[in-house]
Design an enzyme around this catalytic site. Structure first.
Site, PDB file in Angstrom:
ATOM      1  N   GLU B 115      -2.385   3.040  -6.930  1.00  0.00           N
ATOM      2  CA  GLU B 115      -2.092   1.728  -7.181  1.00  0.00           C
ATOM      3  C   GLU B 115      -0.623   1.225  -7.156  1.00  0.00           C
ATOM      4  OE1 GLU B 115      -3.972  -1.294  -7.454  1.00  0.00           O
ATOM      5  OE2 GLU B 115      -2.062  -2.062  -7.117  1.00  0.00           O
ATOM      6  N   GLY B 146       0.550   3.165  -1.414  1.00  0.00           N
ATOM      7  CA  GLY B 146      -0.727   4.318  -0.964  1.00  0.00           C
ATOM      8  C   GLY B 146      -0.326   4.956   0.268  1.00  0.00           C
ATOM      9  N   ASP B 163      -9.474   0.952  -0.977  1.00  0.00           N
ATOM     10  CA  ASP B 163      -9.805  -0.228  -1.714  1.00  0.00           C
ATOM     11  C   ASP B 163      -8.428  -1.531  -1.780  1.00  0.00           C
ATOM     12  OD1 ASP B 163     -10.983  -2.187  -3.168  1.00  0.00           O
ATOM     13  OD2 ASP B 163     -11.150  -1.108  -5.098  1.00  0.00           O
ATOM     14  N   SER B 164      -8.189  -1.728  -0.584  1.00  0.00           N
ATOM     15  CA  SER B 164      -6.968  -2.432  -0.357  1.00  0.00           C
ATOM     16  C   SER B 164      -7.172  -3.726  -0.808  1.00  0.00           C
ATOM     17  CB  SER B 164      -6.386  -2.248   0.894  1.00  0.00           C
ATOM     18  OG  SER B 164      -7.327  -2.462   2.030  1.00  0.00           O
ATOM     19  N   THR B 165      -6.214  -4.787  -0.874  1.00  0.00           N
ATOM     20  CA  THR B 165      -6.349  -6.079  -0.895  1.00  0.00           C
ATOM     21  C   THR B 165      -6.103  -6.581   0.392  1.00  0.00           C
ATOM     22  OG1 THR B 165      -5.282  -8.069  -1.567  1.00  0.00           O
ATOM     23  CG2 THR B 165      -3.750  -6.268  -1.108  1.00  0.00           C
ATOM     24  N   ASP B 166      -6.098  -7.879   0.752  1.00  0.00           N
ATOM     25  CA  ASP B 166      -6.098  -8.264   2.260  1.00  0.00           C
ATOM     26  C   ASP B 166      -4.751  -7.675   2.849  1.00  0.00           C
ATOM     27  OD1 ASP B 166      -8.313  -9.455   1.565  1.00  0.00           O
ATOM     28  OD2 ASP B 166      -7.884 -11.498   2.430  1.00  0.00           O
TER      29      ASP B 166
END
Lengths: 290, 290, 290, 290
Positions: B115, B146, B163-166
């Site tokens: 993260e 990452g 599992d990324s953010t936008d």
């Protein structure tokens, strides 16, 4: 759309979801039409991303961008479940979107569209692309409360599609009663198929349960299915298919569905089956609702 | 929740979707935590309908009410596609939700969670239920970009979950590049499986196409699947599964999936297949993107 | 303020004015404190334009930018009307702003501040600049309903200032009753002066009329005056000055007011008179209210 | 207003004040008219509390409820300062409100109203009460940029009133230049009086300073005055009166003002003087701006 219209940010539409503390907002680039009919408030406006938006009592009914998702799923699943849908009844659906999908089926000889609010059909014809469907000769318009209308009909339709507004808006609640579903049963011919929009899995799941339980008490075959509807609350829409015997998965017309899916944007012959596979919480909640 | 808190209506959260003219609003009954880290803005608040809400840079990451939809679909589809996922890498996912789902799999021996923002993990542990997953002994935390981290790893993981953010928020863009996907390929063992969240079909579909095309150029097997995620833009979420050879539909572990689905709220062994049946416009757009 | 905080636009505060269909919105760059006390909801946040904002039950009490307008006008008009204000009572005013202005007067020997909600004083001391006034040795704090407190006091104060919240919020309504105004009369020494904030001329004018009529029935001299208060509803604020005989225009201490106005941002010796010149609709409405 | 219209809460108007992080919101009970002219965006709607609202480019120009505050203060202060205002020029003011106030003066023989956008006058006549003023025979309409028009006029008017929109909206900026003020000076007869709206003391105070300094460099007598305008940003409005010699306080027609004030809702003969008494921060800022 006009660039200057796009730049403004002073007019906004807010749809408050059930509960009142979550909702969707849309910029109004242009207000196209706004009217209070005897039944409900109609608003039509343009949004840069969604195109033309049509709302009843502050609840989004259609947007240019995504109305196909709802209308295709509501119409084609029952229409391809029935082997030969000649006579169709649409209750509600005054925007014309469901009608457009029904009319794609060559077997259709007549469609009765029973809409409680004459003005919805009139403004749809004037302002919405979906309203073009009303030009068909196969359509008979009835302006009456759908629950009242269907009580008077027996053994007449192959398919009944309930394209109601929210049970909490306008007169939508009439279309979620047990009496109404029974009247639909009686209005169907032997082998008939009914399909009803059944709200969403997040904010109004209680209505889904109510509709499911009531329909189950009347029809021998009842199955819920799901579809994306991106501008409806939660985007997670439910539909209930009921029949006098036909099974939507075993008995549907796969080849015909495959042929038509070329001209569709959402529905296809594989989705017809896949949409009946429910997420666990939906499956469990519906089972527990009985 | 406290009744008086529920009554107030003066604090609101607005998530503006891409384009800036549509979005979701939520009442803030209680502001729990608000912080500007070196990377991004973190906000955590309580909403009467959705429970605790967690947002990064004004983009909703999780709500108590529906985070399971996203986390189960992101984790279990690749985990059950792989025959024996012992070593797992999660990139992003600092809220702990994907980690919780991965840890349900008894085969898992170790999970590295990489993260970029240490504070996300810290506040998740303090304020979110999903943060409980960090208590597991199997977890190794790496606080690093990452894309940088994965470049240094070769042939080590059975499953990688992105599992990324936008892509438009914080540092999310780094996780949509071709170099990054290639590094993931190299970091996977033979037989490895990768899965990436791939945005939505309405407001950010372009990112889905970009990710799909880039991953297709590297992995031999690539398939997109869909799932409801009711508080993400449009509710219509896409995921891309890629592998070095395994097919997510033919090769997945049906029985194990069925067994686990008892304890899950969304994913089940039937949905595993059904989620790969795409609406026509999605299928066509992805094909045309190549 | 931090630039990244300024850039966000996802948290907003909405003050709904009486009637619920007009109001002020403010961006929340940073949420500083949020609390439900036994009496009311407290929110403190930072806005790029207005600085720190303090609200009770969703009604703005102070902002760094303009609180001086209200506090100077509420305090100095009665304080300079009285020839020698030694003992002062402030009812409400838990933010400390009115207290700060009262303490500028060298004649003052003691100030009792009676605030119903202890938490308001505590958070003001912790988070608001106005809270610094509580450091003075001349201040005695009483945490009690002002209407209850003042009933027990006779013939003790030179000046009473009623710095209440809105009559519709929290316990503010108690401070608009005839019994309360009579108790204030009795708590004043001979020659005493009372001053009350009296709402606004657009959204809550009815409360102004009620307060004016009730105070008129008790005090021999009653005059309304006006002042800008830019973040209160309408910006058009009313105050009512009442006395046992002194006339705020003929009897005020012009020279002392002139001397102090050097250190003030709003009030001056000329405004002291000018603020009693009322727009026609205000004058007529108050006359008709009797 | 129709009760059902009042109940809806899905359409809202947001005026963002300068800076973009504070503003006023109003419910739109009914959208009356919306139009993009070559110059600007016009919106007219009904709000339950404020009545009919008229906005240009998302900036509120008039509401039924409070337009009198602004129009009376803008018109009568210069009109009663001049001993015999026969020929009047209004620049802007296409809604008709200022015109209505000017026409109350029996000395007026002719009013030229120079409005850049013909559509503003047309929709005002159709939809706004203020538009009735255009029925007068004394009015000559000129549809032209006021800055261009006034350059061509010499020694012709007794009073010029600048009723511009915000300097940041549409073409409003043209009406805040030194060249424009000089042209106004030249267009006035000897003894002439000019008055300009000069923005607000909170969000746009810089424009007040700019206007004040520029007008001061041209006119021998320049004085700022203040008035409440409850739906304009901050509610605290500034006006600048300039003349070729007359003093608005010493030379105004007290008796005539008193006589007319019977029919007015805001302005009266006492307020004429009182409005020139400025709060300290306004006085100091204007002095420092020179």
């Amino acid at each position: 759309m006009n660039e200057k219209l796009l730049a403004g940010k002073h007019l906004w539409y807010f749809e408050y979801y059930t509960g009142g503390d979550v909702g969707l907002f849309m910029k109004i680039a242009r207000m196209v039409h706004s009217e209070q009919t005897p039944i409900q408030r109609i608003d039509i406006f343009d949004n840069p991303t969604l195109g033309r938006v049509f709302a009843l009592d502050g609840i989004t009914m259609t947007t240019d961008k995504d109305e196909f998702m709802y209308h295709e799923m509501l119409a084609h699943v029952p229409m391809f479940t029935h082997p030969n849908p000649k006579n169709v009844l649409i209750i509600g659906g005054g925007d014309g979107g469901t009608l457009r999908e029904v009319l794609r089926h060559p077997e259709v000889e007549s469609v009765v569209l029973c809409e409680i609010d004459r003005r919805v059909v009139e403004v749809s014809k004037q302002y919405l692309k979906t309203g073009e469907a009303f030009n068909s000769d196969k359509v008979e318009l009835v302006f009456e409360n759908g629950a009242e209308y269907v009580k008077k009909i027996k053994n007449q339709f192959d398919v009944i599609i309930i394209d109601s507004t929210d049970p909490t808006a306008g007169e939508g609640g009439h279309l979620f009663t047990q009496d109404f579903y029974r009247a639909c049963f009686d209005a169907l011919k032997d082998g008939g198929v009914m399909c009803a929009e059944a709200e969403n899995a997040l904010y109004d799941f209680n209505w889904t349960k109510i509709a499911y339980r009531r329909i189950k008490s009347i029809f021998p075959v009842v199955k819920a299915y799901v579809g994306f509807m991106t501008t409806y609350p939660s985007g997670f829409w439910l539909y209930i298919l009921a029949s006098k015997g036909l099974d939507p998965i075993k008995d549907y017309r796969f080849e015909a569905a495959r042929a038509m899916s070329q001209q569709l944007k959402y529905y296809n012959e594989e989705l017809h089956k896949a949409c009946f596979v429910l997420p666990n919480f939906v499956k469990r909640t519906l089972e527990e609702s009985l």
